[in-house]
Design a protein around this motif. Sequence first.
Motif, PDB file in Angstrom:
ATOM      1  N   CYS A 166       0.746  -0.941  -0.091  1.00 46.77           N
ATOM      2  CA  CYS A 166      -0.065   0.073  -0.149  1.00 46.77           C
ATOM      3  C   CYS A 166       0.684   1.697  -0.087  1.00 46.77           C
ATOM      4  CB  CYS A 166      -1.077  -0.013   1.262  1.00 46.77           C
ATOM      5  SG  CYS A 166      -1.784  -1.367   1.102  1.00 46.77           S
ATOM      6  N   GLN A 167       0.787   2.020  -0.876  1.00 43.13           N
ATOM      7  CA  GLN A 167       1.885   3.073  -1.042  1.00 43.13           C
ATOM      8  C   GLN A 167       0.283   4.638  -0.981  1.00 43.13           C
ATOM      9  OE1 GLN A 167       4.343   1.523  -4.132  1.00 43.13           O
ATOM     10  NE2 GLN A 167       5.859   2.760  -2.944  1.00 43.13           N
ATOM     11  N   SER A 168       0.789   4.750  -0.268  1.00 43.10           N
ATOM     12  CA  SER A 168      -0.104   7.015  -1.133  1.00 43.10           C
ATOM     13  C   SER A 168      -0.243   7.200  -2.590  1.00 43.10           C
ATOM     14  CB  SER A 168       0.125   8.107   0.101  1.00 43.10           C
ATOM     15  OG  SER A 168      -0.478   7.366   1.738  1.00 43.10           O
ATOM     16  N   ASP A 180      -0.580  -4.569  -7.281  1.00 45.87           N
ATOM     17  CA  ASP A 180      -0.878  -5.867  -7.756  1.00 45.87           C
ATOM     18  C   ASP A 180      -2.436  -6.008  -7.501  1.00 45.87           C
ATOM     19  OD1 ASP A 180       1.427  -7.178  -8.780  1.00 45.87           O
ATOM     20  OD2 ASP A 180       1.469  -7.744  -6.725  1.00 45.87           O
ATOM     21  N   SER A 181      -3.295  -4.938  -7.489  1.00 45.82           N
ATOM     22  CA  SER A 181      -5.189  -4.991  -6.648  1.00 45.82           C
ATOM     23  C   SER A 181      -5.483  -4.304  -8.863  1.00 45.82           C
ATOM     24  CB  SER A 181      -4.785  -3.880  -6.296  1.00 45.82           C
ATOM     25  OG  SER A 181      -6.242  -3.506  -5.510  1.00 45.82           O
ATOM     26  N   PRO A 182      -6.316  -5.011  -8.997  1.00 46.52           N
ATOM     27  CA  PRO A 182      -7.087  -4.100 -10.587  1.00 46.52           C
ATOM     28  C   PRO A 182      -8.310  -2.834  -9.760  1.00 46.52           C
ATOM     29  CG  PRO A 182      -7.108  -6.953 -10.018  1.00 46.52           C
ATOM     30  CD  PRO A 182      -6.692  -6.082  -8.878  1.00 46.52           C
ATOM     31  N   LYS A 183      -8.399  -3.278  -8.163  1.00 47.28           N
ATOM     32  CA  LYS A 183      -9.171  -1.914  -8.311  1.00 47.28           C
ATOM     33  C   LYS A 183      -8.536  -0.927  -8.618  1.00 47.28           C
ATOM     34  CE  LYS A 183     -12.716  -5.167  -5.561  1.00 47.28           C
ATOM     35  NZ  LYS A 183     -13.082  -4.926  -4.630  1.00 47.28           N
ATOM     36  N   MET A 184      -6.897  -0.650  -7.853  1.00 47.39           N
ATOM     37  CA  MET A 184      -6.948   0.113  -7.563  1.00 47.39           C
ATOM     38  C   MET A 184      -5.245   0.771  -9.180  1.00 47.39           C
ATOM     39  SD  MET A 184      -6.365   1.422  -4.801  1.00 47.39           S
ATOM     40  CE  MET A 184      -6.174   0.347  -3.199  1.00 47.39           C
ATOM     41  N   ARG A 185      -6.081   0.476 -10.390  1.00 51.01           N
ATOM     42  CA  ARG A 185      -5.579   0.559 -11.112  1.00 51.01           C
ATOM     43  C   ARG A 185      -5.528   2.532 -12.585  1.00 51.01           C
ATOM     44  NH1 ARG A 185      -4.894  -5.004 -13.851  1.00 51.01           N
ATOM     45  NH2 ARG A 185      -3.433  -6.056 -12.982  1.00 51.01           N
ATOM     46  N   TYR A 186      -6.733   2.605 -12.132  1.00 47.54           N
ATOM     47  CA  TYR A 186      -7.563   3.542 -12.251  1.00 47.54           C
ATOM     48  C   TYR A 186      -6.579   4.646 -12.634  1.00 47.54           C
ATOM     49  CZ  TYR A 186      -9.969   4.748  -8.261  1.00 47.54           C
ATOM     50  OH  TYR A 186      -9.774   5.847  -6.563  1.00 47.54           O
ATOM     51  N   LYS A 187      -6.168   4.632 -11.441  1.00 48.96           N
ATOM     52  CA  LYS A 187      -5.154   6.121 -10.409  1.00 48.96           C
ATOM     53  C   LYS A 187      -3.857   6.043 -10.820  1.00 48.96           C
ATOM     54  CE  LYS A 187      -7.190   5.262  -5.414  1.00 48.96           C
ATOM     55  NZ  LYS A 187      -6.731   4.649  -4.223  1.00 48.96           N
ATOM     56  N   THR A 188      -3.487   5.429 -11.317  1.00 47.29           N
ATOM     57  CA  THR A 188      -2.278   5.818 -12.724  1.00 47.29           C
ATOM     58  C   THR A 188      -2.565   6.156 -13.391  1.00 47.29           C
ATOM     59  OG1 THR A 188      -2.658   3.393 -13.429  1.00 47.29           O
ATOM     60  CG2 THR A 188      -1.180   3.670 -11.694  1.00 47.29           C
ATOM     61  N   ARG A 189      -3.504   6.866 -13.705  1.00 42.52           N
ATOM     62  CA  ARG A 189      -3.824   7.515 -14.918  1.00 42.52           C
ATOM     63  C   ARG A 189      -4.401   9.118 -14.822  1.00 42.52           C
ATOM     64  NH1 ARG A 189      -9.768   6.221 -16.918  1.00 42.52           N
ATOM     65  NH2 ARG A 189      -9.328   7.035 -19.003  1.00 42.52           N
ATOM     66  N   PHE A 190      -4.128   9.168 -13.390  1.00 41.77           N
ATOM     67  CA  PHE A 190      -4.264  10.253 -13.243  1.00 41.77           C
ATOM     68  C   PHE A 190      -2.494  11.294 -13.158  1.00 41.77           C
ATOM     69  CE2 PHE A 190      -8.344   8.941 -12.288  1.00 41.77           C
ATOM     70  CZ  PHE A 190      -9.220   9.352 -12.657  1.00 41.77           C
ATOM     71  N   ARG A 191      -1.875  11.524 -14.037  1.00 38.71           N
ATOM     72  CA  ARG A 191      -0.783  11.660 -13.938  1.00 38.71           C
ATOM     73  C   ARG A 191      -0.406  13.149 -14.389  1.00 38.71           C
ATOM     74  NH1 ARG A 191       1.735   7.103 -17.357  1.00 38.71           N
ATOM     75  NH2 ARG A 191       1.001   4.925 -16.494  1.00 38.71           N
ATOM     76  N   PRO A 192       0.633  13.632 -13.990  1.00 40.44           N
ATOM     77  CA  PRO A 192       2.264  12.867 -12.785  1.00 40.44           C
ATOM     78  C   PRO A 192       1.010  12.480 -11.669  1.00 40.44           C
ATOM     79  CG  PRO A 192       2.104  15.277 -13.511  1.00 40.44           C
ATOM     80  CD  PRO A 192       1.342  14.872 -14.045  1.00 40.44           C
ATOM     81  N   LEU A 193       1.780  11.460 -11.383  1.00 43.41           N
ATOM     82  CA  LEU A 193       1.092  10.580  -9.810  1.00 43.41           C
ATOM     83  C   LEU A 193       2.175  10.935  -9.577  1.00 43.41           C
ATOM     84  CD1 LEU A 193      -1.159   9.237  -8.741  1.00 43.41           C
ATOM     85  CD2 LEU A 193      -0.071   7.308  -9.164  1.00 43.41           C
ATOM     86  N   GLU A 194       2.484  10.606  -7.875  1.00 45.63           N
ATOM     87  CA  GLU A 194       3.277  10.947  -7.012  1.00 45.63           C
ATOM     88  C   GLU A 194       3.357   9.738  -5.931  1.00 45.63           C
ATOM     89  OE1 GLU A 194       6.430  14.652  -6.705  1.00 45.63           O
ATOM     90  OE2 GLU A 194       4.075  14.609  -5.131  1.00 45.63           O
ATOM     91  N   LEU A 195       4.126   8.762  -5.622  1.00 47.99           N
ATOM     92  CA  LEU A 195       3.581   7.937  -4.498  1.00 47.99           C
ATOM     93  C   LEU A 195       4.425   7.821  -3.463  1.00 47.99           C
ATOM     94  CD1 LEU A 195       4.095   4.247  -6.424  1.00 47.99           C
ATOM     95  CD2 LEU A 195       1.637   6.357  -5.965  1.00 47.99           C
TER      96      LEU A 195
END
Length: 240
Positions: free
Chosen positions: A69-71, A214-229
């Motif tokens: 889990c990464q913010s 590894d969570s398919p439910k989280m993949r949508y978040k990477t579409r909002f770029r640039p993204l920081e973790l």
Amino acid sequence: MTSATESHIKLFVTPPHPCSYLTGQQATTLFIDPALEVTVPLYTALTHAGFRRSGANLYRPHCDKCSACQSARVLVADFTPDRSQRKVSQRNQDLQATSVPAHFSDEHYALYCRYINARHRDGAMYPPDEAQYRSFLTSEQHFSGLVEFRLHEELLAVAAVDHLNDGLSAIYTFYAPEAEHARRSLGSYAVLWQIERARELGLPYVYLGYWIADSPKMRYKTRFRPLELLTQTGWQQVNA
């Protein structure tokens, strides 16, 4: 969060419990003392350290053998919607967004029930329960609010949004699950709206909660770029 901040905060750790995101995994969660008075500066500092709000609780994962889990947060000033996101915004230009207090509403709860019953029958919030809804999405904190998205008088979506010193925190969104509204991609639109709202307010970030590779439910978040973790060495921009 600095050691000085940590020194006056009581922390509690839950016993191991089934992970909500990764099947077969056990998780433990770190909670801030619920009796602590949470100010916006403190809430902002805790968010920087990876904490998240759920109802009256501020928490973050605290698992011995897993750091999946990464913010995640969007860099508002540099965000440019992709072609698909531009279409989502265009399809929802007819919606009216209104900010309201994070109060209980029969209308909100009815929409929430439709959403959970249609989209999350396999999740921890099924079946929907009014007491659970109230504890999760209503709040008397001045930094918490709800945004209603309406088509004329019809309520199509509600987003729970917190206001921090340096951004907006996207707590949760629920929306009309019927097929007639599918092309609107209301969940994505709610995030796009928050990014634009943060831009209007001059805030640098929109916090999207946790991202798990590894969570398919989280993949949508990477579409909002640039993204920081948030990594062990601090916030880092990624191209996940």
